[in-house]
Write a protein that holds these residues in place. Structure first.
Motif, PDB file in Angstrom:
ATOM      1  N   GLU A 123      17.918   3.501  58.046  1.00 22.87           N
ATOM      2  CA  GLU A 123      17.860   4.607  57.201  1.00 22.87           C
ATOM      3  C   GLU A 123      16.779   4.084  55.972  1.00 22.87           C
ATOM      4  OE1 GLU A 123      18.364   7.955  54.439  1.00 22.87           O
ATOM      5  OE2 GLU A 123      18.798   7.595  56.557  1.00 22.87           O
ATOM      6  N   PHE A 124      16.595   2.832  55.842  1.00 19.49           N
ATOM      7  CA  PHE A 124      15.446   2.347  55.076  1.00 19.49           C
ATOM      8  C   PHE A 124      14.063   2.496  56.001  1.00 19.49           C
ATOM      9  CE2 PHE A 124      12.512  -1.194  54.671  1.00 19.49           C
ATOM     10  CZ  PHE A 124      12.207  -1.283  53.136  1.00 19.49           C
ATOM     11  N   LEU A 125      14.136   2.332  57.021  1.00 22.87           N
ATOM     12  CA  LEU A 125      13.007   2.716  58.005  1.00 22.87           C
ATOM     13  C   LEU A 125      12.306   3.904  57.585  1.00 22.87           C
ATOM     14  CD1 LEU A 125      10.712   1.307  59.777  1.00 22.87           C
ATOM     15  CD2 LEU A 125      12.057   1.509  61.450  1.00 22.87           C
ATOM     16  N   ARG A 126      13.473   5.018  58.075  1.00 21.34           N
ATOM     17  CA  ARG A 126      13.136   6.350  57.916  1.00 21.34           C
ATOM     18  C   ARG A 126      12.683   6.706  56.477  1.00 21.34           C
ATOM     19  NH1 ARG A 126      15.087  11.036  56.003  1.00 21.34           N
ATOM     20  NH2 ARG A 126      16.820   9.946  54.752  1.00 21.34           N
ATOM     21  N   LEU A 127      12.981   5.966  55.507  1.00 28.53           N
ATOM     22  CA  LEU A 127      12.401   6.394  54.246  1.00 28.53           C
ATOM     23  C   LEU A 127      11.294   5.903  53.991  1.00 28.53           C
ATOM     24  CD1 LEU A 127      15.932   6.121  52.073  1.00 28.53           C
ATOM     25  CD2 LEU A 127      14.703   8.227  52.499  1.00 28.53           C
ATOM     26  N   TYR A 128      11.126   4.722  54.278  1.00 22.48           N
ATOM     27  CA  TYR A 128       9.864   3.937  54.238  1.00 22.48           C
ATOM     28  C   TYR A 128       8.538   4.560  54.896  1.00 22.48           C
ATOM     29  CZ  TYR A 128       6.343  -0.019  54.508  1.00 22.48           C
ATOM     30  OH  TYR A 128       5.275  -0.853  54.575  1.00 22.48           O
ATOM     31  N   SER A 129       8.996   5.034  56.266  1.00 19.83           N
ATOM     32  CA  SER A 129       8.075   5.527  57.323  1.00 19.83           C
ATOM     33  C   SER A 129       7.554   6.967  56.570  1.00 19.83           C
ATOM     34  CB  SER A 129       8.656   5.905  58.434  1.00 19.83           C
ATOM     35  OG  SER A 129       8.886   4.475  59.082  1.00 19.83           O
ATOM     36  N   TRP A 130       8.744   7.633  55.926  1.00 17.45           N
ATOM     37  CA  TRP A 130       8.321   8.952  55.465  1.00 17.45           C
ATOM     38  C   TRP A 130       7.364   8.831  54.176  1.00 17.45           C
ATOM     39  CZ3 TRP A 130       7.816  13.680  57.120  1.00 17.45           C
ATOM     40  CH2 TRP A 130       7.726  14.786  56.145  1.00 17.45           C
ATOM     41  N   ILE A 155      -4.473   4.248  61.387  1.00 15.18           N
ATOM     42  CA  ILE A 155      -3.546   3.112  60.889  1.00 15.18           C
ATOM     43  C   ILE A 155      -2.350   3.633  60.496  1.00 15.18           C
ATOM     44  CG2 ILE A 155      -3.247   1.441  59.204  1.00 15.18           C
ATOM     45  CD1 ILE A 155      -6.377   0.874  59.458  1.00 15.18           C
ATOM     46  N   LYS A 156      -2.359   4.465  59.478  1.00 16.12           N
ATOM     47  CA  LYS A 156      -0.967   4.807  58.758  1.00 16.12           C
ATOM     48  C   LYS A 156      -0.176   5.526  60.108  1.00 16.12           C
ATOM     49  CE  LYS A 156      -3.620   6.837  55.937  1.00 16.12           C
ATOM     50  NZ  LYS A 156      -4.123   7.948  54.849  1.00 16.12           N
ATOM     51  N   LYS A 157      -0.484   6.452  60.794  1.00 15.13           N
ATOM     52  CA  LYS A 157       0.013   7.230  62.050  1.00 15.13           C
ATOM     53  C   LYS A 157       0.899   6.064  62.582  1.00 15.13           C
ATOM     54  CE  LYS A 157      -0.190  10.249  65.810  1.00 15.13           C
ATOM     55  NZ  LYS A 157      -0.950  11.205  66.579  1.00 15.13           N
ATOM     56  N   ARG A 158       0.067   4.830  62.985  1.00 10.01           N
ATOM     57  CA  ARG A 158       0.948   3.785  63.784  1.00 10.01           C
ATOM     58  C   ARG A 158       2.040   3.128  63.084  1.00 10.01           C
ATOM     59  NH1 ARG A 158      -4.254   2.748  65.754  1.00 10.01           N
ATOM     60  NH2 ARG A 158      -4.623   1.034  64.423  1.00 10.01           N
ATOM     61  N   MET A 159       1.658   3.129  61.785  1.00 10.57           N
ATOM     62  CA  MET A 159       2.683   2.371  60.821  1.00 10.57           C
ATOM     63  C   MET A 159       4.063   3.301  60.433  1.00 10.57           C
ATOM     64  SD  MET A 159       0.151   0.328  57.911  1.00 10.57           S
ATOM     65  CE  MET A 159       1.700  -0.197  57.031  1.00 10.57           C
ATOM     66  N   TYR A 160       3.864   4.657  60.257  1.00 11.05           N
ATOM     67  CA  TYR A 160       5.071   5.503  60.189  1.00 11.05           C
ATOM     68  C   TYR A 160       5.550   6.093  61.349  1.00 11.05           C
ATOM     69  CZ  TYR A 160       1.953   9.882  60.890  1.00 11.05           C
ATOM     70  OH  TYR A 160       1.190  10.876  61.275  1.00 11.05           O
ATOM     71  N   SER A 161       4.996   5.528  62.549  1.00  6.61           N
ATOM     72  CA  SER A 161       5.654   5.900  63.823  1.00  6.61           C
ATOM     73  C   SER A 161       6.398   4.670  64.336  1.00  6.61           C
ATOM     74  CB  SER A 161       4.600   6.509  64.823  1.00  6.61           C
ATOM     75  OG  SER A 161       3.893   7.490  64.276  1.00  6.61           O
ATOM     76  N   LEU A 162       6.516   3.687  63.690  1.00  8.55           N
ATOM     77  CA  LEU A 162       7.398   2.593  64.178  1.00  8.55           C
ATOM     78  C   LEU A 162       8.977   3.064  64.359  1.00  8.55           C
ATOM     79  CD1 LEU A 162       5.733  -0.533  62.156  1.00  8.55           C
ATOM     80  CD2 LEU A 162       5.975  -0.151  64.494  1.00  8.55           C
ATOM     81  N   ARG A 163       9.228   2.358  65.372  1.00 10.12           N
ATOM     82  CA  ARG A 163      10.707   2.524  65.706  1.00 10.12           C
ATOM     83  C   ARG A 163      11.527   1.349  65.174  1.00 10.12           C
ATOM     84  NH1 ARG A 163      11.875   7.098  68.575  1.00 10.12           N
ATOM     85  NH2 ARG A 163      10.230   8.054  69.501  1.00 10.12           N
ATOM     86  N   GLU A 164      12.923   1.255  65.307  1.00  5.08           N
ATOM     87  CA  GLU A 164      13.405   0.193  64.789  1.00  5.08           C
ATOM     88  C   GLU A 164      13.590  -1.195  65.376  1.00  5.08           C
ATOM     89  OE1 GLU A 164      18.093   1.049  66.282  1.00  5.08           O
ATOM     90  OE2 GLU A 164      17.398   2.402  65.315  1.00  5.08           O
ATOM     91  N   ASP A 165      12.935  -0.946  66.839  1.00  5.53           N
ATOM     92  CA  ASP A 165      12.754  -2.249  67.508  1.00  5.53           C
ATOM     93  C   ASP A 165      11.405  -2.855  66.996  1.00  5.53           C
ATOM     94  OD1 ASP A 165      10.599  -0.434  68.574  1.00  5.53           O
ATOM     95  OD2 ASP A 165      11.470  -0.613  70.815  1.00  5.53           O
ATOM     96  N   LEU A 166      10.444  -2.239  66.243  1.00  3.86           N
ATOM     97  CA  LEU A 166       9.213  -2.513  65.434  1.00  3.86           C
ATOM     98  C   LEU A 166       8.155  -2.765  66.545  1.00  3.86           C
ATOM     99  CD1 LEU A 166      10.849  -4.599  62.625  1.00  3.86           C
ATOM    100  CD2 LEU A 166      10.017  -2.121  62.778  1.00  3.86           C
TER     101      LEU A 166
END
Length: 369
Positions: free
Chosen positions: A176-183, A133-144
């Motif tokens: 940038e937000f998505l990068r930080l949130y995913s990390w 679950i977490k892998k799929r969540m932190y791997s999201l790209r900006e197109d979601l």
């Protein structure tokens, strides 16, 4: 041999800390976090006098609950954590604030069902499911984009909220937000104790990771989003203050994360036996220190960050002079630091009847009006 020694070090320090802690408990709290964080000419309570939480705090919490129940991710104690957003962004527009509290509802569910304090206690099958679950969540790209196969409700909720945030912000900011949130999702929702991490982190290494663990980096990014006022980094670079503002963001994040390590020390270390905490990292790196010395050293790190924060704030304010957007952003950073103190004093999440800290000893403090 190294693994064995690391396990011995962690276990020995934890046993000593828990024994020393029992000796510090008594009829009256042993420490005041306020006194530990204050320094000459500065009083944290006075600094926070201008602060008040979002005026729509109760409706927002109710909406977060409805959202969580809709996706089956609401936890009964989530309101304590989600309420922090109403402290962090008191001037946010209601629609943007709704997205922020929904984001925190998702993060809290992850934390308290598969987070760093929980993961080690899950069954192997549960750990594997949580990992995927977490892998799929932190791997999201900006197109979601999500492959619909095996997608869970928590992932659907996450994409819904991120889609709204993306569509109501500049793409450069959202990227940038998505990068930080995913990390944050990548590093925070797993066992972060010394044995699982495979090493004893230095204090500086721990501070760097703690900001991501706490999610404070993307929390700081939300300052721009909350009021729809986004920074122009080219403009900042032209004026030669982009590095100072980046450092100010990092310090704001560190103050929130490390201040929390003192507030949550009893919950995380004493009751849950975790060593992923600033006090424990200090004591594991310097085993000769007493628990009291470790607490004071940890508080000293936060105090020094407050000193640097105020100095940088004065410098940047002078540099931008009367630029309205920048002044609003700097006020947002100030409110973030104020909220890091006020919310943690207010919430019952870290309070106990025999706490060694004045601020976390029951009965609780009345919320500011």
């Amino acid at each position: 041999m190294f693994t064995h020694n690391r396990q011995q070090t962690s276990a020995a320090v934890l046993a000593r800390v828990q024994q020393s802690y029992s000796n510090l408990t008594g009829a009256a709290p042993r420490f005041s976090l306020l006194e530990l964080f204050n320094f000459e000419g500065f009083n944290l309570n006075d600094y926070c006098q201008t602060f008040s939480p979002h005026p729509q705090i109760q409706p927002l919490l109710q909406e977060a609950r409805v959202f969580g129940e809709q996706y089956g991710i609401w936890l009964d104690n989530a309101a304590h954590y989600i309420s922090c957003a109403t402290f962090l962004y008191p001037n946010a527009g209601l629609e943007r604030m709704r997205a922020i509290v929904q984001n925190l509802a998702i993060d809290y569910y992850l934390n308290d069902t598969m987070g760093r304090d929980i993961f080690a206690h899950l069954s192997p099958a549960e750990q594997e499911a949580a990992t995927q679950i977490k892998k799929r969540m932190y791997s999201l790209r900006e197109d979601l984009y999500m492959d619909e196969h095996n997608v869970t409700l928590i992932e659907q909720a996450n994409v819904e909220v991120l889609t709204y945030i993306r569509d109501t912000s500049p793409m450069a900011w959202f990227r940038e937000f998505l990068r930080l949130y995913s990390w944050h999702i990548y590093v925070a929702h797993k066992d972060c104790n010394m044995n699982a991490a495979g090493k004893l982190a230095s204090v500086d290494e721990y501070i760097d990771s703690r900001c991501h663990l706490s999610g404070m980096h993307h929390v700081v990014k939300f300052i721009e989003y909350s009021e729809g006022l986004f920074l122009d980094w080219d403009w900042l670079a032209e004026r030669g203050i982009h590095k100072q503002l980046e450092r100010l963001h990092d310090i704001t994040a560190a103050i929130g994360g490390l201040m929390n390590d003192l507030f949550s020390f009893e919950k995380e270390v004493i009751r849950n036996g975790a060593d992923s905490n600033l006090v424990m990292v200090i004591l594991c790196n310097q085993p000769a220190l007493t628990l009291e010395e470790g607490i004071r050293q940890a508080a000293g790190i936060v105090r020094n960050q407050l000193i640097e924060f105020l100095a940088l704030m004065d410098y940047v304010k002078t540099a931008v002079q009367q630029e309205p957007l920048m002044l609003s952003h700097l006020q947002g950073l100030e409110r973030c630091v104020q909220a890091s103190w006020i919310w943690q004093v207010y919430t019952r999440r870290y309070k106990s009847a025999d706490s060694i800290f004045v601020e976390t000893r029951l009965p609780g403090v009345v919320a500011p009006q």
